[in-house]
Design an enzyme around this catalytic site. Structure first.
Site, PDB file in Angstrom:
ATOM      1  CE  LYS A   1      16.839  -5.679  34.391  1.00  0.00           C
ATOM      2  NZ  LYS A   1      15.494  -5.059  34.392  1.00  0.00           N
TER       3      LYS A   1
ATOM      4  CB  SER B   1      11.348  -5.000  33.537  1.00  0.00           C
ATOM      5  OG  SER B   1      11.308  -4.476  32.227  1.00  0.00           O
TER       6      SER B   1
ATOM      7  CB  SER C   1      14.238  -5.470  30.763  1.00  0.00           C
ATOM      8  OG  SER C   1      14.116  -4.923  32.067  1.00  0.00           O
TER       9      SER C   1
END
Lengths: 95, 486, 484
Positions: free
Chosen positions: B76, B175, B151
């Site tokens: 990420k 997330s 997210s």
């Protein structure tokens, strides 16, 4: 707790966020609804409950007093927007 | 190759069926062909990936391969990666080439993994749909009209689409778990403090935690074993030994006590999702587990408490983005205040600004006690709910999200978006570990089963999830998008 | 109207750790800009703080030295504001649960009396960087080397009633922290900085007046001058029917005045909240006891011992215990020569004078405590006389010899105590001075005492200063009187 335009402007200033009037009006609206949802907390009796800042009941570990870092100025300043003679430059600060 | 799990790929590499370089090249090719549509990656690190693959092949040839050597993954874009752009999905950091590696990045590199690049995300991890990224939304490979969740949406979609077998995400209010559920993959948010946060760009420091996202619980176990552990750079990372999380995977579930929180099966839960949950619970019963209802009475206070605590911490954490030492700086500032206000107004997106404003407001004089202190008191009550429940049961189960993935652009109102996280947010407030595992579909959109355990019960969670995956095949389904474009 | 001054001080002491409070970067003074600002100090995305054990230990030692309560738990908070020298946009500090609780500092006034000043608390925090306003095309340059240097902020109660008391308090703090070795106390380099809260009230009034805060007063002298000016300003203002407004002022040493800092209308709102990146600091009793057991002797204790055990006067004891360097020097001189009073006289007389003339600190004295002790020992055992001793001291100061004995030997300064030798010199002087002898003889007996000085001088000269002056005196008197 109702949210006023002035509250948003004040928060924006404290947070150094530039907002034009149109943005500000929108945020008054959005933030008002978020705070309305948050206000649900007030219904709960929390008298005598200790606030919880960390999810685990652990304590601070201490680091030995040793110099472990060496000069990496050149590397760190590669991502800096404005530097001169090793200093970060900002618009003149009036003391 | 792109269909296999990490464990399967490791066996193939061991058997010499293909090299890490071949595998890496294959996946880079898929990214090249497919990611234009999905937008999972913000940055693809072709050259570094091939170099790492070659190094892995060399150490394998020298007989020095560990369980993860040569296995590709994605990070990420919230993890700082040395000499690689690290944006946190924000225009603010569009030009930020990190001068250092996050601890997690370092640990995974040391384990021999091959990072293919940095995945898309909601800006500064604030969002539940990946629509808050400066780099555009990510599409859900199961249905291109749907969001991948957020997210860590880029990470979840990349795994689901077969662009990469695993990815690392972060979870502050769901997330990892919610996008894992929306994309039909397996994701684990570890106990707060289990994995170092050093070098992971902070959203809300007392809630943030990194974790693995992959196809199976077994793969998550492999990754967590490499990621977890004490870090001298993170005061909140606990000094506690790291077990081999794969060791307990095969423990039978006979006698397992499962609790179903009453509050997780109430209003707002889509009936099809509920049906999938009931089926999953039946599967566990047939594995010898017992099931009882429990109560987490403060569940409904979790979202309000979170939207005080997380924005408060975020408002402070994001003050460092001031246009002075790194990141976006506005053109020709007239004075210092102008430099701050314009750089930050231009660098941050809408949702980030909303949360900075909320956090600033609730911490300010006259409001602190009513909001922040109150929320922290409620946080204690919420944690106590879980601690009480784990006195009675081993794990809790419920839906990861009240609905499957929603359509891109469907949720315009921030509050309705926040309410999506009703089943995931309390877990971060309590600091306990949680997983999402594939447990069915509503139409073509996956449904995730959430499994929760007590602090540091990751091995147990992985065992429970793995046994479920031995008994079911939801995790083997692949989206048509990935197949058609094979 | 009679006015009373009320003063409280916030003293910021830079702790003498090797590395910063939350990072492993060096705290050394004077490095090239930003070469000692590591990723953590710069507040790069993703970095985290880890607390330095030495900073904690130093804070606790200070607390123990002022007999303060040391709470079991202390917590770090964030103080949020934007400034270019504050990289993270917040300062990590301790707002609600400081590491050191209430304590007391005893100050000594010029007349030798003491007064207790209460300390409200002391807390740990990180220092900020520095903004440099030299010409960068109209821009300000920011150096973050100092960012993250550990500070102990010591907050007093408003217990001081004069500029002199405030200066004495600051000196007492300086002396405690340097004795403890927790700070170099170098005010010129900013190791100790001080904010002064000043207000005045009518002599018989209980309620405090409105106070002004004078920021960054960085020397003992400036503290006195800034307060003196500010008190006068406030009294004048009040007597003219005006009002003191609560504000922050700056002291300008060049113009000897304080002036209002142009603050914006808005009040600051620092939005303190517990730092989520740091956990509560919990100190167990064994740790605190260990630090207590290893505390050095503190200035007040030392002063008392100098008086009671060494028999020094209150004044001497206070001067010699003022700094740890001074006290250590004095004690070594005393140990080597074996006489506390002689040691005290020499350290405060010949040595202090020489240091003063050359503007040197005692630590930089060219004559070591050991050298001085040996020199004094030679005076005590009559090897040399006082005059020669001064010569030897000067020689040692100039580096002409490593030991007093070498100088005495080389310059032939050994005292002549042999009566025969002295008598021979006296006889020669008497023989060479018939006129003076005649005058002596003719003088009234009570005036002869004065006249003997001439002969003593001549004899000393003849001995090149080495004759024992008492013996010379005594023998001369005998011989001259015999001639009368």
């Amino acid at each position: 707790m109702a949210l006023e335009h002035a509250d948003v402007q004040r928060a924006a200033h404290l947070a150094r966020l530039g907002l034009n009037d149109e943005d500000a009006a929108r945020y008054v609206d959005d933030l008002g609804r978020i705070l309305e949802m948050v206000d649900m907390l007030q219904a709960l009796d929390t008298e005598g409950i200790a606030p919880l800042a960390h999810p685990l009941d652990v304590t601070q570990r201490l680091r030995a007093d040793e110099v472990t870092e060496s000069d990496q100025r050149e590397r760190f300043q590669r991502c800096a927007p404005a530097v001169e003679d090793g200093l970060y430059l900002v618009p003149r600060v009036v003391e | 190759m792109h269909d296999k799990t990490l464990a399967e790929l490791a066996r193939s590499l061991d058997a010499g069926e293909f090299s890490s370089r071949e595998l890496t090249q294959h996946l880079l090719g898929r990214i090249d062909r497919l990611d234009g549509e999905l937008n999972c990656f913000i940055t693809v690190t072709f050259d570094q990936a091939l170099a790492a693959a070659d190094a892995a092949d060399k150490s394998r040839a020298a007989g020095k391969a560990g369980p993860l050597t040569g296995l590709p993954l994605a990070l990420k874009d919230i993890f700082c990666t040395r000499d690689v752009r690290t944006t946190a999905g924000s225009r603010m950091l569009d030009n930020f080439i990190s001068p250092y590696d996050a601890t997690v990045v370092e640990k995974l590199a040391t384990a021999g993994t091959v990072s293919l690049g940095k995945t898309n995300m909601d800006e500064f991890a604030m969002g539940s749909s990946n629509e808050n990224s400066h780099y555009g939304p990510v599409k859900n490979p199961w249905d291109l009209a749907a969001v991948p969740g957020g997210s860590s949406g880029g990470s979840a979609a990349a795994v689901a689409a077969g662009l990469v077998p695993a990815a690392i995400g972060t979870d502050t209010g769901g997330s990892i778990r919610q996008p894992a559920a929306f994309c039909g993959i397996t994701g684990l948010k570890p106990t707060y403090g289990r994995v170092s946060r050093y070098g992971m760009i902070a959203y809300a420091s007392s809630l943030d935690q990194a974790g693995p996202m992959a196809r199976t619980a077994e793969d998550c176990a492999l990754l967590l074993s490499a990621m977890a552990g004490h870090d001298l750079h993170d005061s909140t990372c606990v000094a506690r030994g790291v077990p081999d999380y794969t060791e307990e995977l095969d423990t039978p579930l006979a006698g397992l006590k499962i609790g179903l929180p009453r509050e997780y099966f109430g209003d707002g839960l889509a009936p099809e999702v509920e049906a999938a949950m009931r089926d999953a619970v039946k599967a566990f019963e047939s594995l010898g587990a017992s099931v009882r209802e429990v109560s987490l009475p403060h569940t409904h206070y979790a979202i309000p408490a979170y939207y005080v605590i997380a924005p408060a911490e975020a408002s402070s954490n994001l003050s460092r983005y001031d246009g002075v030492r790194f990141g976006h700086r506005c053109d020709s500032p007239s004075d210092l205040i102008d430099l701050y206000k314009r750089s930050r107004a231009e660098g941050f997106g809408d949702e980030v600004k909303r949360r900075i404003l909320i956090g600033t407001h609730t911490l300010s004089e006259g409001f602190f006690d009513a909001y922040y202190k109150k929320a922290q008191q409620v946080r204690r009550l919420i944690r106590q709910d879980f601690l009480d429940a784990f006195e009675e049961v081993d794990v809790l189960m419920g839906p990861a999200s009240p609905t499957p993935a929603f359509d891109l652009g469907a949720k315009k109102d921030p509050v309705s978006m926040y309410l999506q996280d009703i089943y995931t947010i309390a877990i971060n407030l309590a600091g306990i570990p949680g997983m999402s595992v594939p447990a069915g579909f509503v139409g073509n959109r996956p449904v995730g089963l959430q499994i929760l355990g007590n602090h540091f019960a990751e091995a147990r969670l992985l065992n429970v999830a793995h046994q479920f995956q031995q008994a079911t095949d939801w995790h083997r389904h692949r989206p048509a998008f990935a197949e058609e474009n094979a | 109207m009679q006015w009373e001054t009320v003063i409280g001080l916030e003293v910021h002491v830079q702790l003498a750790t090797r590395s910063k409070i939350f990072s492993g970067a060096s705290t050394a003074f004077g490095a090239e800009p930003n070469t000692q600002a590591c990723a953590v100090d710069l507040g790069l995305p993703g970095v985290l703080p880890v607390l330095n054990e030495a900073a904690v230990a130093m804070a606790v030692k200070f607390g123990l030295a002022i007999h303060a309560e040391i709470p079991e738990v202390s917590v770090f908070d964030r103080k949020n504001y934007f400034y270019p020298d504050l990289p993270k946009g917040y300062q990590t500090s301790q707002m609600y649960q400081p590491i050191v609780g209430a304590g007391v500092v005893e100050i000594t006034l010029e007349d030798g009396t003491t007064k207790p000043i209460r300390v409200h608390h002391a807390h740990l925090e990180e220092d900020a960087g520095k903004s440099l306003h030299e010409d960068f095309h109209g821009m300000t340059g920011v150096d973050l080397n100092r960012a993250g240097t550990p500070l102990l902020e010591i907050v007093s109660e408003p217990d001081m009633r004069s500029a002199k008391e405030a200066a004495a308090y600051l000196k007492a703090i300086h002396s405690i922290v340097t004795y403890l070795g927790i700070s170099d106390g170098n005010m010129a380099e900013g190791s100790m900085r001080c904010d002064v809260n000043v207000s005045v009230r009518p002599k018989d009034q209980e309620a405090f007046g409105t106070r002004a805060e004078i920021k960054n007063v960085n020397s003992f002298r400036f503290v006195e001058r800034a307060i003196a000016f500010e008190v006068e300003r406030q009294i004048e203002l009040l007597e003219d029917g005006g009002k003191v407004i609560q504000e922050t002022r700056l002291f300008d040493p060049d113009r000897d005045e304080t002036r209002s800092m142009r603050t914006k209308e808005e009040a600051n709102d620092y939005r303190y909240f517990p730092c989520p990146d740091l956990l509560p600091v919990v100190l167990d009793q064994a740790y605190i006891d260990h630090l207590r057991d290893n505390l050095p002797e503190l200035p007040a204790e030392k002063r008392a011992r100098f008086e009671s055990e060494l028999g020094l006067s209150a004044y001497d004891a206070s001067v010699l215990s003022a700094t740890r360097e001074m006290a250590d020097y004095f004690e070594e001189v005393k140990d080597v020569c074996g006489d506390a009073k002689q040691a005290a006289n020499w350290v405060q007389g010949e040595l202090a004078g020489a240091l003063n003339r050359e503007g040197l600190a005692i630590a930089d004295s060219p004559v070591s405590a050991h050298q001085l002790g040996e020199l004094i020992a030679r005076v005590i055992d009559d090897t040399i006389n006082g005059k020669a001793a001064k010569q030897v001291f000067q020689a040692l100061w100039n580096g002409q010899g490593a030991k007093a004995d070498d100088v005495i030997e080389a310059q032939g300064l050994k005292q002549v105590t042999d009566t025969g030798a002295i008598e021979a010199m006296i006889d020669q002087v008497i023989a060479d001075s018939p006129a003076q002898v005649a005058q002596y003889r003719d003088a009234e007996p009570e005036k002869r005492g004065k006249m003997i000085g001439y002969f003593v001088g001549q004899v000393m000269k003849a001995s090149r200063g080495t004759a024992n002056p008492q013996q010379v005196n005594q023998l001369l008197k005998q011989k001259l009187d015999a001639l009368c």
